[in-house]
Structure formats: C-alpha cells, structure tokens
Design a protein around this motif. Structure first.
Motif, PDB file in Angstrom:
ATOM      1  N   LEU A 269      40.564  35.408 -12.409  1.00 54.79           N
ATOM      2  CA  LEU A 269      41.030  35.428 -10.752  1.00 54.79           C
ATOM      3  C   LEU A 269      40.484  33.783 -10.443  1.00 54.79           C
ATOM      4  CD1 LEU A 269      42.589  36.509  -8.421  1.00 54.79           C
ATOM      5  CD2 LEU A 269      40.727  37.485  -7.740  1.00 54.79           C
ATOM      6  N   TYR A 270      41.538  33.077  -9.969  1.00 54.00           N
ATOM      7  CA  TYR A 270      41.133  31.892  -9.495  1.00 54.00           C
ATOM      8  C   TYR A 270      40.692  31.704  -8.182  1.00 54.00           C
ATOM      9  CZ  TYR A 270      42.983  30.092 -13.933  1.00 54.00           C
ATOM     10  OH  TYR A 270      42.897  30.046 -15.305  1.00 54.00           O
ATOM     11  N   THR A 271      39.654  31.008  -7.951  1.00 56.72           N
ATOM     12  CA  THR A 271      39.261  31.092  -6.417  1.00 56.72           C
ATOM     13  C   THR A 271      38.963  29.555  -6.347  1.00 56.72           C
ATOM     14  OG1 THR A 271      37.124  31.155  -5.192  1.00 56.72           O
ATOM     15  CG2 THR A 271      37.003  31.748  -7.333  1.00 56.72           C
ATOM     16  N   SER A 272      39.015  28.978  -5.041  1.00 58.33           N
ATOM     17  CA  SER A 272      39.205  27.391  -4.990  1.00 58.33           C
ATOM     18  C   SER A 272      37.679  27.206  -4.850  1.00 58.33           C
ATOM     19  CB  SER A 272      39.513  27.177  -3.433  1.00 58.33           C
ATOM     20  OG  SER A 272      38.978  27.736  -2.645  1.00 58.33           O
ATOM     21  N   GLY A 273      37.593  26.073  -5.940  1.00 60.10           N
ATOM     22  CA  GLY A 273      36.081  25.585  -5.752  1.00 60.10           C
ATOM     23  C   GLY A 273      35.974  24.467  -4.700  1.00 60.10           C
ATOM     24  N   SER A 274      34.921  23.747  -4.675  1.00 59.18           N
ATOM     25  CA  SER A 274      34.505  22.788  -3.516  1.00 59.18           C
ATOM     26  C   SER A 274      35.194  21.634  -4.019  1.00 59.18           C
ATOM     27  CB  SER A 274      32.932  22.592  -3.355  1.00 59.18           C
ATOM     28  OG  SER A 274      32.414  22.961  -4.394  1.00 59.18           O
ATOM     29  N   THR A 275      35.329  21.267  -5.557  1.00 58.53           N
ATOM     30  CA  THR A 275      36.172  20.032  -6.191  1.00 58.53           C
ATOM     31  C   THR A 275      37.627  20.826  -6.062  1.00 58.53           C
ATOM     32  OG1 THR A 275      36.007  20.865  -8.357  1.00 58.53           O
ATOM     33  CG2 THR A 275      34.297  19.389  -7.398  1.00 58.53           C
ATOM     34  N   GLY A 276      38.318  19.924  -6.412  1.00 54.28           N
ATOM     35  CA  GLY A 276      39.986  20.229  -6.508  1.00 54.28           C
ATOM     36  C   GLY A 276      40.263  21.191  -7.369  1.00 54.28           C
ATOM     37  N   VAL A 281      37.588  32.851 -12.258  1.00 53.35           N
ATOM     38  CA  VAL A 281      36.534  33.845 -12.401  1.00 53.35           C
ATOM     39  C   VAL A 281      36.936  34.845 -13.537  1.00 53.35           C
ATOM     40  CG1 VAL A 281      35.305  35.558 -11.193  1.00 53.35           C
ATOM     41  CG2 VAL A 281      35.747  33.240 -10.078  1.00 53.35           C
ATOM     42  N   LEU A 282      36.018  35.100 -14.531  1.00 51.95           N
ATOM     43  CA  LEU A 282      36.345  35.803 -15.472  1.00 51.95           C
ATOM     44  C   LEU A 282      35.714  37.344 -15.449  1.00 51.95           C
ATOM     45  CD1 LEU A 282      38.011  36.468 -18.411  1.00 51.95           C
ATOM     46  CD2 LEU A 282      35.562  35.922 -19.395  1.00 51.95           C
ATOM     47  N   HIS A 283      36.322  38.288 -15.247  1.00 51.86           N
ATOM     48  CA  HIS A 283      35.967  39.745 -15.508  1.00 51.86           C
ATOM     49  C   HIS A 283      36.189  40.562 -16.664  1.00 51.86           C
ATOM     50  CE1 HIS A 283      34.031  40.041 -11.186  1.00 51.86           C
ATOM     51  NE2 HIS A 283      34.947  39.130 -10.855  1.00 51.86           N
ATOM     52  N   THR A 284      35.290  41.241 -17.202  1.00 50.74           N
ATOM     53  CA  THR A 284      35.564  42.130 -18.182  1.00 50.74           C
ATOM     54  C   THR A 284      35.553  43.567 -17.720  1.00 50.74           C
ATOM     55  OG1 THR A 284      33.033  42.115 -18.687  1.00 50.74           O
ATOM     56  CG2 THR A 284      34.354  40.232 -19.720  1.00 50.74           C
ATOM     57  N   TRP A 421      30.510  40.812  -0.398  1.00 50.05           N
ATOM     58  CA  TRP A 421      30.607  40.620  -1.646  1.00 50.05           C
ATOM     59  C   TRP A 421      31.551  39.254  -1.960  1.00 50.05           C
ATOM     60  CZ3 TRP A 421      35.198  42.234  -4.686  1.00 50.05           C
ATOM     61  CH2 TRP A 421      36.394  42.991  -3.674  1.00 50.05           C
ATOM     62  N   GLN A 422      31.611  38.991  -3.133  1.00 54.85           N
ATOM     63  CA  GLN A 422      32.352  37.835  -3.550  1.00 54.85           C
ATOM     64  C   GLN A 422      33.357  38.208  -4.536  1.00 54.85           C
ATOM     65  OE1 GLN A 422      28.855  35.600  -4.625  1.00 54.85           O
ATOM     66  NE2 GLN A 422      29.426  34.429  -2.625  1.00 54.85           N
ATOM     67  N   THR A 423      34.333  37.229  -4.778  1.00 55.36           N
ATOM     68  CA  THR A 423      35.271  37.076  -5.958  1.00 55.36           C
ATOM     69  C   THR A 423      34.368  37.389  -7.248  1.00 55.36           C
ATOM     70  OG1 THR A 423      36.639  35.784  -4.885  1.00 55.36           O
ATOM     71  CG2 THR A 423      36.947  35.711  -7.435  1.00 55.36           C
ATOM     72  N   GLU A 424      33.108  36.488  -7.212  1.00 57.64           N
ATOM     73  CA  GLU A 424      32.356  36.467  -8.472  1.00 57.64           C
ATOM     74  C   GLU A 424      31.568  37.803  -8.658  1.00 57.64           C
ATOM     75  OE1 GLU A 424      32.653  34.463  -5.960  1.00 57.64           O
ATOM     76  OE2 GLU A 424      32.669  32.336  -6.622  1.00 57.64           O
ATOM     77  N   THR A 425      31.343  38.539  -7.487  1.00 55.18           N
ATOM     78  CA  THR A 425      30.356  39.552  -7.807  1.00 55.18           C
ATOM     79  C   THR A 425      31.126  40.823  -8.372  1.00 55.18           C
ATOM     80  OG1 THR A 425      30.656  40.551  -5.407  1.00 55.18           O
ATOM     81  CG2 THR A 425      28.790  39.043  -6.035  1.00 55.18           C
ATOM     82  N   GLY A 426      32.539  40.846  -7.955  1.00 59.63           N
ATOM     83  CA  GLY A 426      33.588  41.606  -8.441  1.00 59.63           C
ATOM     84  C   GLY A 426      33.494  43.190  -7.567  1.00 59.63           C
ATOM     85  N   MET A 427      32.393  43.432  -7.173  1.00 60.26           N
ATOM     86  CA  MET A 427      32.161  44.714  -6.330  1.00 60.26           C
ATOM     87  C   MET A 427      31.244  44.544  -5.266  1.00 60.26           C
ATOM     88  SD  MET A 427      29.177  46.376  -8.924  1.00 60.26           S
ATOM     89  CE  MET A 427      27.692  47.050  -7.912  1.00 60.26           C
ATOM     90  N   ARG A 482      31.494  37.003 -15.696  1.00 59.51           N
ATOM     91  CA  ARG A 482      30.814  36.613 -17.032  1.00 59.51           C
ATOM     92  C   ARG A 482      30.741  35.054 -17.105  1.00 59.51           C
ATOM     93  NH1 ARG A 482      30.146  41.473 -16.017  1.00 59.51           N
ATOM     94  NH2 ARG A 482      30.003  43.227 -17.669  1.00 59.51           N
ATOM     95  N   THR A 483      31.805  34.464 -16.552  1.00 56.93           N
ATOM     96  CA  THR A 483      31.782  32.957 -16.750  1.00 56.93           C
ATOM     97  C   THR A 483      32.755  32.396 -15.855  1.00 56.93           C
ATOM     98  OG1 THR A 483      31.662  31.096 -18.240  1.00 56.93           O
ATOM     99  CG2 THR A 483      33.318  32.802 -18.847  1.00 56.93           C
ATOM    100  N   ILE A 484      32.976  30.944 -15.941  1.00 61.92           N
ATOM    101  CA  ILE A 484      34.318  30.568 -15.519  1.00 61.92           C
ATOM    102  C   ILE A 484      35.182  30.221 -16.573  1.00 61.92           C
ATOM    103  CG2 ILE A 484      35.230  28.501 -14.259  1.00 61.92           C
ATOM    104  CD1 ILE A 484      32.647  28.292 -12.403  1.00 61.92           C
ATOM    105  N   TYR A 485      36.428  30.693 -16.685  1.00 59.28           N
ATOM    106  CA  TYR A 485      37.320  30.687 -17.763  1.00 59.28           C
ATOM    107  C   TYR A 485      37.262  29.398 -18.375  1.00 59.28           C
ATOM    108  CZ  TYR A 485      40.791  31.494 -20.934  1.00 59.28           C
ATOM    109  OH  TYR A 485      41.780  31.778 -21.996  1.00 59.28           O
ATOM    110  N   GLY A 486      36.761  29.252 -19.668  1.00 59.24           N
ATOM    111  CA  GLY A 486      36.746  28.059 -20.207  1.00 59.24           C
ATOM    112  C   GLY A 486      35.726  26.913 -20.015  1.00 59.24           C
ATOM    113  N   ASP A 487      34.734  27.397 -19.104  1.00 58.11           N
ATOM    114  CA  ASP A 487      33.863  26.303 -18.654  1.00 58.11           C
ATOM    115  C   ASP A 487      32.673  26.871 -18.304  1.00 58.11           C
ATOM    116  OD1 ASP A 487      32.546  24.057 -17.691  1.00 58.11           O
ATOM    117  OD2 ASP A 487      34.188  23.584 -16.278  1.00 58.11           O
TER     118      ASP A 487
END
Ligand code: WT7
Length: 652
Positions: A269-276, A281-284, A421-427, A482-487
């Motif tokens: 799920l993509y969330t806007s970062g502070s850069t462009g 955000v990867l959830h398993t 909570w946050q996109t990153e915390t998932g719950m 778990r990570t930022i997809y590909g990064d």
C-alpha cells in the motif's frame, strides 16, 4: 527528507474531563475492567511471544509455525514456517457453521442501490474471480494493481488475489493516471483491475479513462480487467482489456485456497513520503491477519450479531484492515458505502445507520468536524439508537469534536474508541478498550496488550509524565510493515535509525500522569516559537473550541524575532461572517486557552483547507502559503486542487 526531530515539545492542551465506560457496556464487553486490561497488558509484556502465540490460535493454519518471532532488527519474521491463507481465514472457515448464510458484506451504492453478500456468496465470487486471475496467468507473488470504486467487486478482487497468493496494490480511486502509473511501475504490476467508473456526488469518476492514461506509461502491465459499474462508454483495447462479467461467465467456482507461507507478501500500500517518491508499505500474511483480527475483536468489542461500519475508503489502510481483513477474519458483518457523506444530502450517513441498524460506527475526525459544521438537524432526523460504539482514526480529535460526537451521535451512551495507528503499523496500537478504559476527550489513551509504546527523547531516554517527546514502539508487533517494497535501506533509515532500537513513528506525543497518550501530530509539524516547541494541533484545538470556528490549521512562518510566528487558517461554521473583529477575538481566545506564547500572529479565514484524500490537512502547503513561497514537492495526494488556488487568491 524528514528532519531530525528535536525532542521536548511543550504541551499546552488542558483537558480534564473523563468518561468511564457505561456499566452495562463493561458487563458485556470482551475486556470488562481497567484491572483486567492491565493484567492482560502485563502478561503480554512479560512474555510477548507466548502472548501472540496464544492469540494466533484464533487463525486457521494449514500447517503450524515452528517459531513465533525471528527478529533481526529491523527485519521481523512472524510465525516462521507456518502455512495459511488469508482468503481461507476470511471465508472458507466460516462456511462450516451457522455463518455460511450470515451477511459478510452489506453494500450501499451512492445512487441508492444495495446488495448483501452472505459468506457463501462472497466465497463463490472470490473463487470464481481467483480462477479468472489464474486464467490470465497470474501466479503467487505477482503484483496486481486494483483501482476501483467502493463496490463489492473491490473486496472480491482483493480476496481473490490473496487466495492465489498474488500481492495486491490498491490505488485509491481518487488518484490521477500518473499516480496509478508510478505505483504500477514501482510494484512492477502485471495486471490491473478497474471499473468503467464509480459514483461520487452524483457524477461518474472516469476510472477506466485514467487507467488508459496510466497504461501508456506502465510497461509491466499486460492485462486490464474492467467491471461495468456505471454503463459508461469506455475504450477497450483489443488483447489487453477484458470485461469482468464476460470472464466470470465461464469461471469455475472451485478454487482451493493456496497454502502460503506466514511471511508471504499479502499487499503493498503506497503512502506519500516526505520526498516525491511514494513508499510501498509491505504487509505479509500471518502477522497482519492476526493483528487486524485481534484488534478488531477487542477494540470494537465484536459481537456475532453486530452490524459494523467503517466509513473509510478501501484505498487507505483503514479500509484494508477494518473493512476487509479484520472483520471478515472474525466472521463479522461489514458494511461498505460507495459514495460521499453529503449525497444527496448531508444526512446520508445517518440514513444508512438507521436503514441497516448499524451498531458500531468508525470514522475520521475530519468527517466529524464536517458533520458538526453541517448542523445537528441532520443526525436528529434519524433514529441512531442502534449505535452502541463509536470510533475515530486518522488524526488527533479535538475535544470539541469528541464531545459533539459523544452527545449528538452517541446519545451520551456510546463509548468512543480513539484509535492511534499508521499505514505502517497495519493494526490499531493505542486505543481505549471500550469496556475497560475510561476515556478522556482527545486522548487515544493506552497501548493495547502486546504493544510497547513510549515517549522518549532523541537518544531514546524515556521522558517524565506530561513531557512532550517522540512516540516510539519498543518491540516488534505482528502486523508491522516488513519493509518498503524494494527498498530495505529506506525502511531502515526512516523507521529504525532516529531512535536507537525503537520504531520511530514520526509523531510527537506526551503521556499523562495516568499513562494516557496524547498524540500531538507529526514532529515535522511542531512550531518553534521563541524557544518553545509547540504542537500545531493544540493551537488548532483551542481555535476550534471557539463557537464560530469549524476547522483550523496552524503552521509556522519564519519570524526574525521569535524564530517562528504562528499563522492560522480558519474556516467558520455555516452562516458565520469573517470580520476583523472576529480575528482579534480569536487571537484573544487562543491566549486565554493556552497562554500568551501561543498568540496567533495572523489569522486567515478560508472557505476550505487543503487536505489529503484521507482527510489530513496538508500543512506543508499552508507553510508555503504563509511564508509566501511557491509550492514545492508532491501534491498528488491533495484532495481538491482548487483549494490551493483559492487560498492564494484569498491572500490578495
Ligand atoms: C498518522 C498515520 C491509521 C489509519 C489512517 C491514517 C495520525 C492516526 C490518530 C489518532 C492522533 C492519529 C498520526 C499517525 N493519526 N490516528 N487516533 N490520534 N493521530 O494512516 O495515513 O498512515 O497516518 O495519522 O499522525 O502517525 P496514515
């Protein structure tokens, strides 16, 4: 880039009201008292892996895991060696008992059409669509973009992906063609699922047209499946584009769920970062499903007969976790509404509550402020007596809005769960348990059992009660990203490098003498006024406390003397007129509520505020306006572009 946050933030919000859970509510709740909550929390604290292992028995496993947690900071693996399937847990396992004919999904379309899918129906449609995906050559671990309106087929598409192990990447239907293309490319999606359009305020959002634009710049996407929602004329490219209903006609309803590894990637799920560049955000699978179902059961005090409604869009994490995965894993009845809250009138939500006898209602503070602004007459037209529990998510709720929600919507009888909570915390991570924890308006109260939240300074030292600092999470939790997809490197840097050995939330907060958390907003939004670090949210809260104010956004602007001056953007309640007198009155009001250090340097009245599509005020844009700068950086998440232009005009 995220600036390195200074710790100590001066907290000025004074809120002393306290609301114990109603006795009758506690008596029937999953967790019935503060003592019981504290015991649970302590148990999880003393043996976190034992605690989560016990909770994990609520899931259905094809083969059991060997190890609860493998933690190599900052990378976590939960339930190592286990095999399961999210779609099986959300559907198949409910078909063996009385839930097979229970409503899984109650859906209301914006034009007033309605559908109910029983667990059996949803299962059948998901199996068929999973076979459709297989027929298009989609395999486990392929990425599939979903860009759809809020219709049952969105849920079907998600669960069909999960069933065969394809990783879905849902892009909110309000995003542009370019945003869809960026996300397709970052995920290297092979297929996209969309609709001709979706209804929003009586108009059709041209989803398929946007996809056509996006696919010109998405070389990895081979196929496009289109659901006909609005009977629009759309262009179907031969060999690439196919109609959902045609593919479904011949699809078999027999599709066993694939046994997948606990750590199989469920979604991005993509969330806007502070850069462009947006962050994927990867959830398993296992940890996420456990985290969302556990919290959905406890926080919403789920009962078998509940009709549960979360008003978020499935394009955001709230919809993923608390419209689909959490509720369906629990065998609940989840309601889904396609359209706008003010279509055809400002009482649409209350009409839906009355029509379906909704018991639990979960929405965002920005929506609550809008309802408040529209006036009490709209909810008062409807019978809301079915409601027993209310929730909020997405930003700090100002006590004014909390009280209105409590009195006008909840009839003073419903507990409110303010869920942080946050996109990153998932719950959900910090929240009252509704039968156990007394609430204080504006506080998300206490961390859930299993969650170790703390307020620290930059070095990671815990701060004393009521000292504002950085909110961190000390231990890994099952639904964490778990990570930022590909990064992996960006993941480490953004979340695990600011404070030693802790997950950095980027939120400022304080913990009061009762151990209650008061979230003060993103640390990037903190003001530095004459040496005091002030939370913008607290100044906003004071402004909204004034009877004429509907909403406020506060930002800093460079000030030679004070470092930063306080600039306030204010929208007034319907019928109020902006005057110079009122500006002075509001300045005095903030001084009275907070103190002279928070006196606003300027007040600007505006018709509306620039918000993201998930309802967050984009303070970055307001900072540019306040200091007379050009707007820079990513604006693709802005909900209504015209707001910016209007703000600049209002300046003249
Ligand atoms: C940020 C996460 C979580 C789903 C929706 C937003 C803010 C969220 C609360 C709350 C105070 C809150 C925080 C957080 N936030 N809930 N109850 N009280 N602040 O997901 O877009 O990932 O945003 O929203 O700042 O970090 P998101």
């Amino acid at each position: 880039m995220m600036s390195s946050p200074a710790a100590n933030i001066t907290s000025v919000l004074k809120e002393t009201r306290k609301f114990p859970p109603p006795g009758a509510f506690s008596a029937q709740a999953h967790v019935k008292s503060l003592a019981e909550y504290e015991k649970l929390w302590q148990k999880a604290h003393d043996d976190p892996e034992g605690f989560w292992a016990l909770q994990a028995e609520s899931l259905t496993w094809f083969s059991k895991w060997q190890k609860v947690l493998e933690w190599k900071e900052p990378f976590a693996k939960w339930f190592v060696g286990g095999k399961l399937n999210a779609s099986f847990n959300c559907l198949d396992r409910h078909l063996v008992g009385p839930r097979k004919n229970k409503a899984a999904l109650i859906w209301e379309g914006e034009p007033g059409d309605s559908r109910v899918l029983r667990y059996q129906d949803l299962h059948r449609e998901v199996c068929k669509f999973a076979n459709v995906l297989k027929g298009q050559g989609i395999k486990a671990s392929d990425r599939v973009t979903i860009y759809m309106p809020m219709i049952p087929e969105l849920a079907i598409a998600m669960l069909a992906c999960a069933r065969i192990g394809a990783t879905h990447s849902i892009v909110f239907g309000g995003f542009s063609a370019d945003a869809v293309a960026d996300r397709n490319n970052d995920a290297k999606a092979r297929l996209i699922i969309t609709a001709d359009g979706g209804w929003r305020r009586g108009k059709v959002v041209p989803l398929k047209n946007n996809v056509d634009g996006a696919l010109e710049k998405s070389p990895t996407v081979e196929k496009c499946i289109v659901f006909n929602r609005c009977n629009q004329q759309v262009h179907m490219k031969q060999g690439r584009d196919m109609w959902w209903h045609e593919l479904m006609m011949d699809a078999s309803a027999d599709c066993p769920a694939e046994p997948l590894d606990s750590e199989h990637p469920l979604y991005i799920l993509y969330t806007s970062g502070s850069t462009g560049k947006p962050k994927g955000v990867l959830h398993t699978t296992a940890g996420y499903l456990l985290g969302t179902s556990y919290t959905h059961r406890l926080v919403f005090d789920l009962k078998e007969e509940d009709t549960y409604w979360c008003t978020a869009d499935i394009g955001w994490v709230t919809g993923h976790s608390y419209i689909i995965y959490g509720p369906l894993a629990n065998g609940a009845t989840t309601l889904m509404y396609e359209g706008a809250p003010n279509h055809p009138r400002e009482d649409r939500f209350w009409e839906i509550v009355e029509k379906y006898r909704v018991n639990t209602f979960y929405t965002a503070p920005t929506a609550i402020r809008a309802f408040h602004k529209w006036g009490d007459e709209w909810p008062k037209k409807h019978d809301l007596s079915s409601l027993r529990l209310l929730g909020t998510v997405g930003e700090p709720i100002n006590p004014e809005a909390w009280m209105w929600y409590h009195e006008v919507i909840g009839g003073k009888r419903c507990p409110i769960v303010d869920t942080w909570w946050q996109t990153e915390t998932g719950m959900i991570m910090i929240t009252p348990l509704p039968g156990a924890i007394p609430t204080k308006p504006g506080s998300a109260t206490r961390p859930l059992p299993g969650i170790e939240a703390e307020i620290v300074d930059k070095a990671g030292n815990p701060l004393a009660a009521n000292q504002g600092g950085l909110l961190v999470i000390r231990r890994p939790w099952p639904a964490m990203l778990r990570t930022i997809y590909g990064d992996d490197e960006r993941y480490r840097k953004e979340y695990w490098s600011h404070v030693p050995h802790a997950y950095f939330t980027a939120d400022g907060a304080r913990k009061d003498e009762d151990g209650y958390f008061w979230i003060m907003g993103r640390v990037d939004d903190v003001l530095n006024v004459a040496g005091h670090r002030l939370s913008t949210m607290e100044v906003e809260s004071a402004l909204v406390h004034h009877k004429r104010v509907a909403e406020a956004a506060v930002v800093g602007k460079p000030d030679e003397i004070k470092g930063e001056g306080i600039s306030c953007f204010v929208t007034l309640k319907t019928g109020e007129t902006p005057t110079e007198e009122l500006k002075k009155e509001l300045q005095a009001h903030v001084v009275k509520e907070i103190g002279a250090l928070a006196r606003p340097d300027e007040i600007r009245f505006t018709e509306s505020l620039p918000k993201t599509r998930s309802g967050k005020i984009m303070r970055r844009l307001l900072r540019d306006i306040a200091s007379g700068r050009q707007t820079t950086g990513d604006t693709t998440t802005l909900e209504d572009y015209s707001v910016l232009a209007r703000l600049r005009e209002e300046e003249e």
